[in-house]
Design a protein around this motif. Structure first.
Motif, PDB file in Angstrom:
ATOM      1  N   SER A 396       0.831  -1.197   0.000  1.00  0.00           N
ATOM      2  CA  SER A 396       0.000   0.000   0.000  1.00  0.00           C
ATOM      3  C   SER A 396       0.874   1.258   0.000  1.00  0.00           C
ATOM      4  O   SER A 396       0.577   2.236  -0.708  1.00  0.00           O
ATOM      5  CB  SER A 396      -0.910  -0.035   1.239  1.00  0.00           C
ATOM      6  N   LEU A 397       1.957   1.243   0.783  1.00  0.00           N
ATOM      7  CA  LEU A 397       2.875   2.381   0.823  1.00  0.00           C
ATOM      8  C   LEU A 397       3.483   2.627  -0.556  1.00  0.00           C
ATOM      9  O   LEU A 397       3.522   3.767  -1.042  1.00  0.00           O
ATOM     10  CB  LEU A 397       3.979   2.109   1.855  1.00  0.00           C
ATOM     11  N   GLU A 398       3.949   1.570  -1.200  1.00  0.00           N
ATOM     12  CA  GLU A 398       4.580   1.745  -2.510  1.00  0.00           C
ATOM     13  C   GLU A 398       3.573   2.225  -3.551  1.00  0.00           C
ATOM     14  O   GLU A 398       3.909   3.032  -4.419  1.00  0.00           O
ATOM     15  CB  GLU A 398       5.238   0.433  -2.942  1.00  0.00           C
ATOM     16  N   ARG A 399       2.344   1.777  -3.439  1.00  0.00           N
ATOM     17  CA  ARG A 399       1.329   2.258  -4.385  1.00  0.00           C
ATOM     18  C   ARG A 399       1.027   3.744  -4.146  1.00  0.00           C
ATOM     19  O   ARG A 399       0.899   4.517  -5.087  1.00  0.00           O
ATOM     20  CB  ARG A 399       0.044   1.450  -4.235  1.00  0.00           C
ATOM     21  N   SER A 400       0.908   4.145  -2.857  1.00  0.00           N
ATOM     22  CA  SER A 400       0.664   5.561  -2.546  1.00  0.00           C
ATOM     23  C   SER A 400       1.813   6.424  -3.062  1.00  0.00           C
ATOM     24  O   SER A 400       1.596   7.524  -3.587  1.00  0.00           O
ATOM     25  CB  SER A 400       0.519   5.759  -1.033  1.00  0.00           C
ATOM     26  N   LEU A 401       3.048   5.944  -2.932  1.00  0.00           N
ATOM     27  CA  LEU A 401       4.213   6.697  -3.408  1.00  0.00           C
ATOM     28  C   LEU A 401       4.178   6.839  -4.931  1.00  0.00           C
ATOM     29  O   LEU A 401       4.475   7.917  -5.472  1.00  0.00           O
ATOM     30  CB  LEU A 401       5.498   6.000  -2.972  1.00  0.00           C
ATOM     31  N   ALA A 402       3.796   5.767  -5.630  1.00  0.00           N
ATOM     32  CA  ALA A 402       3.722   5.838  -7.096  1.00  0.00           C
ATOM     33  C   ALA A 402       2.635   6.821  -7.517  1.00  0.00           C
ATOM     34  O   ALA A 402       2.824   7.608  -8.463  1.00  0.00           O
ATOM     35  CB  ALA A 402       3.442   4.444  -7.659  1.00  0.00           C
ATOM     36  N   GLU A 403       1.488   6.804  -6.829  1.00  0.00           N
ATOM     37  CA  GLU A 403       0.403   7.743  -7.157  1.00  0.00           C
ATOM     38  C   GLU A 403       0.832   9.182  -6.883  1.00  0.00           C
ATOM     39  O   GLU A 403       0.549  10.088  -7.672  1.00  0.00           O
ATOM     40  CB  GLU A 403      -0.844   7.421  -6.332  1.00  0.00           C
ATOM     41  N   ALA A 404       1.513   9.391  -5.754  1.00  0.00           N
ATOM     42  CA  ALA A 404       1.968  10.741  -5.422  1.00  0.00           C
ATOM     43  C   ALA A 404       2.981  11.235  -6.440  1.00  0.00           C
ATOM     44  O   ALA A 404       2.959  12.402  -6.841  1.00  0.00           O
ATOM     45  CB  ALA A 404       2.566  10.752  -4.017  1.00  0.00           C
ATOM     46  N   PHE A 405       3.855  10.338  -6.913  1.00  0.00           N
ATOM     47  CA  PHE A 405       4.834  10.726  -7.929  1.00  0.00           C
ATOM     48  C   PHE A 405       4.123  11.097  -9.230  1.00  0.00           C
ATOM     49  O   PHE A 405       4.457  12.100  -9.874  1.00  0.00           O
ATOM     50  CB  PHE A 405       5.817   9.581  -8.178  1.00  0.00           C
ATOM     51  N   ALA A 406       3.129  10.298  -9.600  1.00  0.00           N
ATOM     52  CA  ALA A 406       2.398  10.589 -10.842  1.00  0.00           C
ATOM     53  C   ALA A 406       1.680  11.932 -10.755  1.00  0.00           C
ATOM     54  O   ALA A 406       1.552  12.645 -11.747  1.00  0.00           O
ATOM     55  CB  ALA A 406       1.394   9.470 -11.121  1.00  0.00           C
ATOM     56  N   GLY A 407       1.227  12.295  -9.553  1.00  0.00           N
ATOM     57  CA  GLY A 407       0.481  13.546  -9.377  1.00  0.00           C
ATOM     58  C   GLY A 407       1.352  14.774  -9.260  1.00  0.00           C
ATOM     59  O   GLY A 407       0.879  15.899  -9.474  1.00  0.00           O
ATOM     60  N   THR A 408       2.636  14.592  -8.910  1.00  0.00           N
ATOM     61  CA  THR A 408       3.502  15.759  -8.670  1.00  0.00           C
ATOM     62  C   THR A 408       4.779  15.723  -9.490  1.00  0.00           C
ATOM     63  O   THR A 408       5.587  16.645  -9.405  1.00  0.00           O
ATOM     64  CB  THR A 408       3.895  15.837  -7.181  1.00  0.00           C
ATOM     65  N   GLY A 409       4.980  14.706 -10.305  1.00  0.00           N
ATOM     66  CA  GLY A 409       6.240  14.510 -11.010  1.00  0.00           C
ATOM     67  C   GLY A 409       6.634  15.644 -11.920  1.00  0.00           C
ATOM     68  O   GLY A 409       7.810  15.867 -12.189  1.00  0.00           O
ATOM     69  N   ARG A 410       5.652  16.398 -12.418  1.00  0.00           N
ATOM     70  CA  ARG A 410       5.958  17.482 -13.350  1.00  0.00           C
ATOM     71  C   ARG A 410       6.414  18.753 -12.631  1.00  0.00           C
ATOM     72  O   ARG A 410       6.762  19.732 -13.265  1.00  0.00           O
ATOM     73  CB  ARG A 410       4.727  17.803 -14.185  1.00  0.00           C
ATOM     74  N   GLU A 411       6.344  18.753 -11.302  1.00  0.00           N
ATOM     75  CA  GLU A 411       6.638  19.981 -10.561  1.00  0.00           C
ATOM     76  C   GLU A 411       8.114  20.111 -10.179  1.00  0.00           C
ATOM     77  O   GLU A 411       8.477  21.016  -9.453  1.00  0.00           O
ATOM     78  CB  GLU A 411       5.763  20.051  -9.307  1.00  0.00           C
ATOM     79  N   GLY A 412       8.948  19.204 -10.643  1.00  0.00           N
ATOM     80  CA  GLY A 412      10.379  19.328 -10.350  1.00  0.00           C
ATOM     81  C   GLY A 412      10.828  18.381  -9.273  1.00  0.00           C
ATOM     82  O   GLY A 412      10.044  17.974  -8.398  1.00  0.00           O
ATOM     83  N   GLY A 413      12.135  18.004  -9.303  1.00  0.00           N
ATOM     84  CA  GLY A 413      12.678  16.990  -8.418  1.00  0.00           C
ATOM     85  C   GLY A 413      12.535  17.290  -6.949  1.00  0.00           C
ATOM     86  O   GLY A 413      12.163  16.426  -6.163  1.00  0.00           O
ATOM     87  N   GLU A 414      12.837  18.544  -6.532  1.00  0.00           N
ATOM     88  CA  GLU A 414      12.795  18.860  -5.107  1.00  0.00           C
ATOM     89  C   GLU A 414      11.379  18.793  -4.557  1.00  0.00           C
ATOM     90  O   GLU A 414      11.139  18.268  -3.475  1.00  0.00           O
ATOM     91  CB  GLU A 414      13.381  20.248  -4.874  1.00  0.00           C
ATOM     92  N   LYS A 415      10.417  19.319  -5.326  1.00  0.00           N
ATOM     93  CA  LYS A 415       9.022  19.315  -4.882  1.00  0.00           C
ATOM     94  C   LYS A 415       8.493  17.888  -4.739  1.00  0.00           C
ATOM     95  O   LYS A 415       7.874  17.529  -3.736  1.00  0.00           O
ATOM     96  CB  LYS A 415       8.175  20.096  -5.891  1.00  0.00           C
TER      97      LYS A 415
END
Length: 436
Positions: A396-415
């Motif tokens: 569940s943690l890894e899935r939440s992390l993948a979803e969060a990355f998909a939702g914020t990945g365009r905002e830059g590495g630090e963000k």
């Protein structure tokens, strides 16, 4: 293939790292890695039952009493013995105190800097920076933690790695004057407790966009179910699958038969899941979603606002911060109830060690803790197996992390790195418990 690596992850219990891999045309994949071989299951072989409790206590400091309680319950069930009511009451008091203290540390030291300073430099996002800005806030948070420590010290025998639990019961009782003194101390902390709960909810509402983009949970929830509300030792484990209308949480009487473990190729935390329910969540979200309420007035009063804001069942991992705060209020109420109970009768049963086996489930601060035990004719441990909350939560943690990355990945590495670390802290993983 593009990669994002965060090593080490900071402000968690233990050492771990995170790798996110992306490939054109595919969804991101997150890999949470932690390493270590503690070998407690091997060290326990051949140990006499009296020595099992202090041994497993060393698996983890913040959860030490929960490991002790699980070991005591496993021995008692294997030998067909039950601790007397007075001993069970004192054990429960100590466990609520450790849950209260652990959640206080998780919220104040690990998570609050993210909520207070979400846009600040990551190097400044810590308790020391909060102290420099507002010394009084840190003093009040530490005062809150000390409420749990005070009860833990007396009911558990020491603040860390308690010495009062034993198979069959407890070693010593709490005298009436100690009960009154601890109850007075807890009552004095009520305004601070409620004020902190309001602060955490306010900060989460302020970070609503991050909360909603930091992943959600579509899997199943596993937690102890009790008719009167949330319990940590009473009742039995139940599985709740949201989305199936009219289907209540199902008792997991066959948990032992359905429990599966699967090694990870990128770390030493072994995945744990139930046959037919591979993506599980345990911990504060699961306890609320399985039980629907806490069963004590203050906690349920605060819960109404959380349900109105975030819906029910709660699916957002970061809302776990608010639920930890509500569990602290519930623990505070339960500790007062237990301190009011008169201590009567025996504190322990004599054991006649012999062959037997048992599997027990109890609620540790971050979710289900499962102990499987087999004893030989001479009362020595032949086999011990431990499944920790992080193992259940890992998929569940890894899935939440993948979803969060998909939702914020365009905002830059630090963000995106900031958001991913916030998601990890929302799960409050305990690495020492997970890499046994």
């Amino acid at each position: 293939m593009a990669e994002l690596v965060i090593k080490p992850l900071t402000r968690i219990y233990g050492n771990a790292s995170l790798r996110v891999e992306t490939e054109e045309g595919s969804s991101p994949r997150a890999r949470f890695s932690a390493f270590g071989y503690r070998g407690f299951e091997m060290m326990a072989r051949g140990v006499y039952v009296d020595n099992l409790v202090p041994l497993v206590s060393r698996i983890c400091g913040p959860d030490s009493l929960f490991h002790q309680a699980a070991a005591c319950l496993a021995v008692e069930r294997a030998l067909g013995v039950q601790a007397p009511p007075a001993a069970r009451s004192l054990r429960e008091l100590a466990l609520w105190a450790q849950l209260f203290e652990r959640h206080a540390v998780s919220l104040s030291v690990h998570s609050l800097p993210d909520l207070l300073f979400p846009s600040s430099d990551p190097g400044l996002r810590n308790l020391v920076s909060i102290y420099r800005v507002d010394e009084e806030v840190v003093r009040r948070l530490m005062s809150l933690k000390s409420l749990g420590t005070a009860v833990l010290r007396e009911a558990g025998g020491t603040p860390v790695h308690g010495v009062n639990f034993r198979p069959g019961g407890v070693v010593r009782d709490l005298p009436p004057e100690s009960r009154e003194r601890l109850a007075d101390k807890l009552r004095s902390g009520e305004p601070l407790l409620l004020e902190t709960a309001r602060l955490v909810k306010l900060l989460l509402r302020r970070s609503e966009e991050t909360v909603r983009t930091a992943g959600s949970i579509d899997g199943s929830y596993l937690a102890m179910r009790y008719p009167g509300g949330m319990e940590i030792t009473g009742g039995g484990p139940a599985l709740y699958v949201p989305g199936v209308e009219g289907v209540a949480p199902q008792p997991m009487e066959d948990l032992g038969e359905r429990l599966r473990e699967e090694p990870s190729v990128h770390g030493h935390v072994v995945y744990a899941f139930l046959e037919g329910a591979e993506e599980l969540r345990v911990g504060p979200l699961a306890r609320l979603n399985v039980n629907g309420s806490y069963g004590t007035p203050r906690a349920d009063e605060e819960l109404a606002e959380v349900k109105e804001t975030w819906g029910f069942p709660v699916r957002y991992p970061m809302v776990a911060h608010a639920l930890r705060m509500l569990e602290m209020i519930h623990a505070w109420e339960r500790m007062l109830e237990l301190l009011r109970e008169p201590s009567q009768g025996s504190l322990g049963e004599n054991l006649n060690p012999g062959a037997g086996k048992a599997r027990v489930y109890l609620e540790a601060p971050e979710g289900g803790l499962v102990y499987g035990l087999e004893l030989g004719e001479d009362g020595l441990v032949e086999r011990l197996s431990i499944v920790s909350p992080l193992q259940f939560n890992l998929r569940s943690l890894e899935r939440s992390l993948a979803e969060a990355f998909a939702g914020t990945g365009r905002e830059g590495g630090e963000k995106v790195a900031d958001v991913l670390q916030m998601v990890v802290r929302a799960y409050a993983p305990c690495i020492p418990c997970g890499v046994h």
